[in-house]
Write a protein that holds these residues in place. Structure first.
Motif, PDB file in Angstrom:
ATOM      1  N   GLN A   1       0.837  -1.209   0.000  1.00  0.00           N
ATOM      2  CA  GLN A   1       0.000   0.000   0.000  1.00  0.00           C
ATOM      3  C   GLN A   1       0.868   1.253   0.000  1.00  0.00           C
TER       4      GLN A   1
ATOM      5  N   ASP B   1     -10.320   6.247  -5.548  1.00  0.00           N
ATOM      6  CA  ASP B   1     -11.406   5.287  -5.308  1.00  0.00           C
ATOM      7  C   ASP B   1     -10.980   3.873  -5.688  1.00  0.00           C
TER       8      ASP B   1
ATOM      9  N   ARG C   1      -8.515   2.602  -3.012  1.00  0.00           N
ATOM     10  CA  ARG C   1      -9.206   2.205  -1.777  1.00  0.00           C
ATOM     11  C   ARG C   1      -9.932   0.877  -1.961  1.00  0.00           C
ATOM     12  N   THR C   2     -10.535   0.712  -3.130  1.00  0.00           N
ATOM     13  CA  THR C   2     -11.235  -0.545  -3.400  1.00  0.00           C
ATOM     14  C   THR C   2     -10.271  -1.724  -3.359  1.00  0.00           C
TER      15      THR C   2
ATOM     16  N   ASN D   1      -9.245  -2.370   0.260  1.00  0.00           N
ATOM     17  CA  ASN D   1     -10.343  -2.976   1.020  1.00  0.00           C
ATOM     18  C   ASN D   1     -10.538  -4.447   0.664  1.00  0.00           C
TER      19      ASN D   1
ATOM     20  N   ASP E   1      -7.726  -6.396   2.318  1.00  0.00           N
ATOM     21  CA  ASP E   1      -7.993  -6.535   3.750  1.00  0.00           C
ATOM     22  C   ASP E   1      -9.114  -7.543   4.001  1.00  0.00           C
ATOM     23  N   GLN E   2     -10.138  -7.487   3.177  1.00  0.00           N
ATOM     24  CA  GLN E   2     -11.245  -8.427   3.321  1.00  0.00           C
ATOM     25  C   GLN E   2     -10.779  -9.862   3.104  1.00  0.00           C
TER      26      GLN E   2
ATOM     27  N   ASN F   1      -8.818 -10.959   6.227  1.00  0.00           N
ATOM     28  CA  ASN F   1      -9.729 -11.223   7.346  1.00  0.00           C
ATOM     29  C   ASN F   1     -10.518 -12.512   7.131  1.00  0.00           C
TER      30      ASN F   1
END
Length: 305
Positions: A44, A270, A273-274, A277, A280-281, A284
């Motif tokens: 990142q 955008d 960030r997508t 995310n 990260d998803q 997790n």
């Protein structure tokens, strides 16, 4: 009763052994996941640096306003903070793993490939059949057996043991000796050990009732973790094969288009960030997958299979 109590203690040892194995597996996965978080934070940061360089070029060419440069600098600064946080978390995770075998630190390099290995779970019925071999279930049966022995012991103690005495008596009048044998049997008129019998019976009934409830709780926990394993497996597979490639492609297309002046900075931001995310998803979801799988293995005593 003593033998049954010893058998219960042996099952307690088996239960603790399983708990330690589970804890080591969970701590190991946590180290892998936190290490992956560090790698993601580094990526990142690199993405933010690349975008910041493009923004600087466009600002220098008067093709972009200074405010977009400030936004890019803020985004880049945030990635540095996230990387530092991730580095601290991985050190904590390594410390927790080392603590499980009495070490202070754990500096070994770990292969993260295990984190991304996905295995679809067997059917719920397959795992339910394994519950009967679980030390927790076997302990319940032994505990009930132990309480039953104690109840029988309390019932036998309502009849007092007879007392036998032997001795020699000398008669002074004629200097004769006599060998005496005495037998006394207490009459349990007022004390028939009713209190202890009632207590032992109540403990037996309570143990049997608790055993049923604990067994139901184990089955419920097994079902929940099996469902979580199954759901996380599907989500992780979809993220890996569909969403991650699509998000990565979208970001690089947006980055290239922005550099050529076809996209605005907000569109690049955008897309960035997508991508972050989705990554990260995915991480997790992998955590949930492994934790659920570890819990199922613990509940079915199937580590190593």
């Amino acid at each position: 009763a003593a033998q049954a109590s010893f058998a219960v203690a042996q099952e307690d040892v088996s239960i603790e052994r399983l708990n330690i194995i589970r804890d080591v597996h969970a701590a190991y996965i946590n180290v892998l996941a936190e290490s992956e978080s560090v790698d993601l934070a580094v990526e990142q940061q690199q993405l933010a640096e690349d975008v910041l360089k493009i923004v600087n070029k466009r600002v220098s060419a008067a093709a972009e306003s200074e405010i977009q440069k400030s936004k890019a600098e803020v985004t880049h600064a945030n990635t540095l903070i996230l990387k530092e946080q991730a580095s601290r978390q991985v050190q904590i995770a390594r410390h927790n793993l080392a603590k499980l075998w009495g070490a202070v630190t754990f500096d070994e390099h770990l292969d993260k490939s295990h984190l991304f290995e996905l295995e679809e779970p067997e059917t719920y019925e397959y795992f339910v059949e394994k519950l009967s071999h679980l030390p927790d279930i076997q302990r319940l049966a032994l505990e009930s057996e132990h309480k039953d022995y104690l109840f029988n012991l309390a019932k036998t103690e309502r009849n007092a043991d007879p007392t036998i005495s032997v001795g020699v008596r000398r008669f002074e009048e004629d200097s004769d000796n006599a060998f005496l044998v005495g037998l006394s049997i207490p009459l349990q008129v007022f004390n028939k050990n009713q209190g202890n019998i009632a207590k032992a019976q109540a403990e037996l009934v309570q143990t049997q009732s608790n055993s049923q409830q604990i067994e139901l709780n184990l089955k419920q926990s097994l079902f929940e973790n099996w469902q979580n394993w199954k759901t996380a497996y599907s989500e992780a597979s979809h993220l890996k094969t569909k969403l991650l490639p699509a998000a990565d492609k979208s970001f690089h297309l947006a980055q290239s288009a922005y550099e050529r002046g076809r996209f605005t900075y907000l569109e690049v931001l955008d897309a960035q960030r997508t991508l972050i995310n989705v990554r990260d998803q995915y991480l997790n979801t992998l955590r949930r997958y492994h934790n659920a799988r570890i819990n199922v293995k613990r509940l079915t005593n199937s580590f190593g299979e």
